[in-house]
Design an enzyme around this catalytic site. Structure first.
Site, PDB file in Angstrom:
ATOM      1  N   HIS A 180       0.831  -1.198   0.000  1.00 56.62           N
ATOM      2  CA  HIS A 180       0.000   0.000   0.000  1.00 56.62           C
ATOM      3  C   HIS A 180       0.863   1.245   0.000  1.00 56.62           C
ATOM      4  CE1 HIS A 180      -3.467   2.545   0.859  1.00 56.62           C
ATOM      5  NE2 HIS A 180      -2.671   3.209   1.676  1.00 56.62           N
ATOM      6  N   SER A 204      -7.487   3.929   9.645  1.00 53.34           N
ATOM      7  CA  SER A 204      -8.262   4.012   8.410  1.00 53.34           C
ATOM      8  C   SER A 204      -7.591   3.194   7.303  1.00 53.34           C
ATOM      9  CB  SER A 204      -8.373   5.483   7.998  1.00 53.34           C
ATOM     10  OG  SER A 204      -8.847   5.618   6.684  1.00 53.34           O
TER      11      SER A 204
HETATM   12  N1  URA Z   1      -5.997   7.651   3.520  1.00 50.44           N
HETATM   13  C1  URA Z   1      -6.932   6.901   4.129  1.00 50.44           C
HETATM   14  O1  URA Z   1      -7.365   5.891   3.604  1.00 50.44           O
HETATM   15  N2  URA Z   1      -7.375   7.280   5.342  1.00 50.44           N
HETATM   16  C2  URA Z   1      -6.934   8.398   5.968  1.00 50.44           C
HETATM   17  O2  URA Z   1      -7.381   8.685   7.057  1.00 50.44           O
HETATM   18  C3  URA Z   1      -5.968   9.161   5.307  1.00 50.44           C
HETATM   19  C4  URA Z   1      -5.515   8.768   4.078  1.00 50.44           C
END
Ligand code: URA
Ligand code: CA
Length: 432
Positions: A80, A181
């Site tokens: 990622h 997140s």
């Molecule tokens: N990318 C995400 O997926 N979540 C965040 O909080 C910031 C960047």
């Protein structure tokens, strides 16, 4: 919910039960947005421990579908990136890592704003599709070593809802919420091992080096806490990666890189990230050993052959690998000069990303249509000398409505120095 907000507001540590209650209630609508907003703000000011952050991540991951990749043989790895400009690495890494026997099951998204998305890029290949049932996805990884599908709304819906709320309550930029997140979606996607490319610098989400290391550590801690082998690489986004920014142009750049003829920075970052993908999955003991395996695969043509088979398995025309003219081509090429000589000190990556978006390579809003052919090819990067009338870049253009604006913004994104300059570092460190 009142009591839990109160506890966090006063700096208390939330337990698993409380965190699960909050995320369940917020997802099913029984906890209203105003209470969740207060909670996000309390977390913003009080922070979260590594345990709390891991529980929050798990609760968000479990708020929707958890991909079951157990039918894929071996240790599956996902990679990622926290988002860069001209970041062509995924296109290279998928076949490169798969070619040495590490299964890559990738869920990707589309681009928004100044960053491009892997799906848009691959869709520049005629016929290439990302819609397939989960069984087909699993079958393709087993057979070809890698496969890619789109991320659906059912992956971590709690995160989707919370991200939208954070966006309007000034609670986006806080490490525990960013880390949870990103990791909730990775964990729901089912990979056993995760390699994170945490970008730092002008074009990155995290502009400071300290912030980037902190974010990497928070995400690695989450991964470790929930039993996924996780490694974070901090890489520079002080300027765009490689030369190409734009969908078909980046496919071409990925092919060049798989041939061993790609831009130096892109090739190096792919080898570093790829090496850690091999280390994270125990396919190599050390990064050095992994690097040798990947270099061999590039030199033997195996990585390129894996790319051909991957394209074909996803319905695309593998002939693009040998005949790039089959990729969508823009109607016009416009060279851009600066009109003065010097050494390139900086190239504001975010601005270059925005220029590519304005040409139509990216989305200004979720509804915007992407023109897969257009974009920017840089000729000069930080550290390069440039003569007054030497093109620093070529724009690949179809819709010319914002061409003048793009040219002047791209010129302004280049910072020249009278003294020789050096390229900024590419790799700042590794967090394990
Ligand atoms: N990318 C995400 O997926 N979540 C965040 O909080 C910031 C960047
Ligand atoms: Ca690039």
């Amino acid at each position: 919910m009142y009591d839990i907000i109160h506890k966090k507001r006063d700096g208390g540590q939330l337990n698993k039960q409380e965190i699960t209650y909050v995320i369940k209630g917020f997802t099913d609508g029984t906890i209203p947005d105003y209470q969740m907003s207060a909670m996000a703000m309390a977390i913003y000011f009080q922070g979260m421990t590594a345990e709390e952050t891991a529980e929050l991540t798990l609760a968000m991951a479990q708020s929707g579908d958890m991909m079951d990749l157990s039918a894929i043989k071996g240790n599956k790895v996902d990679k990622h990136s926290t988002g860069g400009v001209g970041d062509t690495t995924t296109l290279v890494l998928l076949p490169l890592v798969a070619s040495v026997g590490v299964p890559v099951a990738k869920l990707s998204g589309r681009g928004l704003g100044h960053t491009g998305g892997t799906i848009d890029k691959l869709e520049a290949i005629p016929g290439f599709g990302i819609d397939m049932p989960e069984e087909q996805f699993v079958k393709n990884v087993n057979e070809y070593g890698c496969a890619l599908i789109g991320q659906t709304g059912s992956v971590a819906p709690a995160d989707k809802k919370l991200y939208a709320l954070r966006d309007v309550t000034a609670t986006v930029d806080t490490i525990p919420l960013i880390a949870s997140s990103i990791m909730s979606k990775k964990i729901a996607s089912g990979a056993d091992s995760i390699v994170l490319d945490v970008k730092t610098g002008d074009g990155a989400f995290m502009k400071t080096l300290d912030g980037s290391f902190e974010l990497a550590k928070a995400m690695v801690d989450i991964g470790t806490n929930v039993g996924r082998n996780t490694i974070g690489v901090i890489s520079g986004m002080e300027q765009p990666l490689g030369y190409a920014i734009g969908n078909a142009l980046e496919v071409q750049e990925a092919i060049d890189t798989l041939r061993g003829q790609g831009p130096e920075d892109l090739a190096e970052l792919c080898l570093v990230l790829g090496s850690y993908m091999l280390v994270a999955t125990n396919h190599a003991q050390t990064a050095e050993e992994a690097l040798q395996m990947l270099t061999d695969s590039l030199q033997s043509g195996k990585a390129l052959e894996t790319f051909r088979r991957f394209i074909e398995a996803q319905g695309g025309n593998p002939a693009v690998v040998d005949d790039p003219a089959l990729l969508p081509q823009a109607g016009r090429q416009v060279p851009v000069t600066l009109g003065r000589a010097g050494y390139v000190a900086e190239i504001h990556a975010e601005e270059v990303g925005t220029c590519a978006m304005l040409l139509g390579a990216g989305r200004e809003t979720k509804e915007s249509e992407v023109d897969l052919a257009v974009g920017i090819v840089l000729h000069k990067k930080a550290g390069d000398a440039v003569a007054a009338n030497e093109p620093i870049a070529t724009l690949h253009v179809n819709d010319e409505s914002r061409l003048r604006e793009v040219i002047s913004r791209l010129q302004a994104a280049y910072v020249l120095s009278d003294e020789p300059t050096a390229a900024p570092p590419l790799i700042y460190g590794v967090v394990t």
